[in-house]
Write an enzyme that holds these catalytic residues in place. Structure first.
Site, PDB file in Angstrom:
ATOM      1  N   PRO A   2       0.824  -1.213   0.000  1.00 17.82           N
ATOM      2  CA  PRO A   2       0.000   0.000   0.000  1.00 17.82           C
ATOM      3  C   PRO A   2       0.859   1.264   0.000  1.00 17.82           C
ATOM      4  O   PRO A   2       1.911   1.314   0.641  1.00 17.82           O
ATOM      5  CB  PRO A   2      -0.791  -0.113   1.304  1.00 17.82           C
ATOM      6  CG  PRO A   2      -0.773  -1.558   1.655  1.00 17.82           C
ATOM      7  CD  PRO A   2       0.539  -2.076   1.162  1.00 17.82           C
ATOM      8  N   GLU A   3       0.400   2.270  -0.728  1.00 18.50           N
ATOM      9  CA  GLU A   3       1.107   3.552  -0.727  1.00 18.50           C
ATOM     10  C   GLU A   3       0.579   4.415   0.418  1.00 18.50           C
ATOM     11  O   GLU A   3      -0.398   4.074   1.092  1.00 18.50           O
ATOM     12  CB  GLU A   3       0.961   4.221  -2.091  1.00 18.50           C
ATOM     13  CG  GLU A   3       1.453   3.303  -3.206  1.00 18.50           C
ATOM     14  CD  GLU A   3       2.023   4.017  -4.421  1.00 18.50           C
ATOM     15  OE1 GLU A   3       2.326   5.213  -4.337  1.00 18.50           O
ATOM     16  OE2 GLU A   3       2.187   3.334  -5.456  1.00 18.50           O
TER      17      GLU A   3
END
Length: 271
Positions: A2-3
């Site tokens: 995930p960013e």
């Protein structure tokens, strides 16, 4: 993985569900049993994120630090709380619902000093009000490393990942192989400002959209993008497809064990 916008959304959800109230904690899997016992019944004071790190502060000044890594996930649900399914590392429960953590890269309790050490080794986060982009610039402006690699270094700038890296460089017309020290201060400021806007929109919408209004599917009369990451993008995972701006085939290469995407027409080599 995930960013950074995803972690800020997770922090907000923890705050909404558990903030200001005692939280039950357990480790159905057993791998975090001791840590869960220490925060069981404690009040969640604040939920925060820095880059790709989630930080849940309890009323004894200790902080639960979670880094999801590649496989980690949080799942939230409403009461009644079901029996845990699969390898749940940590379950948090409260009057507002529950949250199950599976497969994180890190799940640990930190004292205030440990939190400071963690923050000190991370670069500024474009989504944080206290972020200082000059810290990142000090590293970038001295480095022979490519700007594409520097934007993936969480000690330089915390939060952006492979998608935001590729997209912000495209939007700013920057050759991804340009050494950091060859980037002008003006262009760095534009990169930072763009990341602030794009990632804030990611927090709001829950997806990564980077195309400008004139390049949306509706404006161009093209089909929407179909991809498990969602969102409309210029170059990410579009290798071989025509650039939405100039029509040049999008290029791809491996850089530091990650796939890099760019448009040779819109991002030509400097000089």
């Amino acid at each position: 993985m995930p960013e950074g916008h995803t972690l800020h959304r997770l922090a907000a959800e923890h705050q909404r569900v558990f903030g200001g109230r005692p939280v039950g904690a357990g480790s159905p899997q057993g791998r975090f049993a001791a840590g869960a016992a220490e925060i069981d019944g404690r009040v969640l004071v604040a939920a925060d994120a820095h880059g790709k790190h989630l930080l849940l502060e309890f009323d004894d000044d200790r902080v639960l630090h979670v880094h999801l890594g590649i496989y980690g996930t949080w799942r939230f649900g409403e009461p009644p709380v079901p029996e845990p399914q699969g390898a749940v590392r940590l379950r948090l429960t409260g009057a507002g619902g529950y949250a199950d953590l599976r497969g994180p890269n890190a799940c640990e309790l930190l004292e205030p000093g440990g939190v400071k050490l963690l923050r000190d080794r991370l670069g500024p986060d474009p989504l944080r009000a206290d972020a200082d982009p000059d810290r990142a610039w000090a590293r970038i402006s001295r480095s022979r490393t490519s700007i594409a690699a520097l934007l993936m270094d969480q000690s330089v700038i915390a939060g952006p990942g492979n998608i935001y890296r590729a997209e912000v460089l495209f939007r700013q017309g920057i050759d991804p192989m340009l050494p950091g020290r060859a980037l002008s201060r003006e262009r760095w400021s534009a990169v930072w400002a763009d990341l602030v806007v794009l990632m804030a929109e990611g927090v709001r919408s829950g997806r990564i959209d980077t195309v400008r209004p004139e390049h949306t599917p509706e404006a161009m009369g093209r089909p929407p993008r179909v991809d498990d990451h969602g969102g409309e993008v210029y170059v990410y995972r579009r290798a071989g497809s025509p650039c939405l701006v100039c029509g040049t085939a999008v290029a791809a290469a491996e850089l530091a064990a990650r796939n890099l995407f760019w448009c040779p027409g819109c991002q030509p080599p400097a000089g």
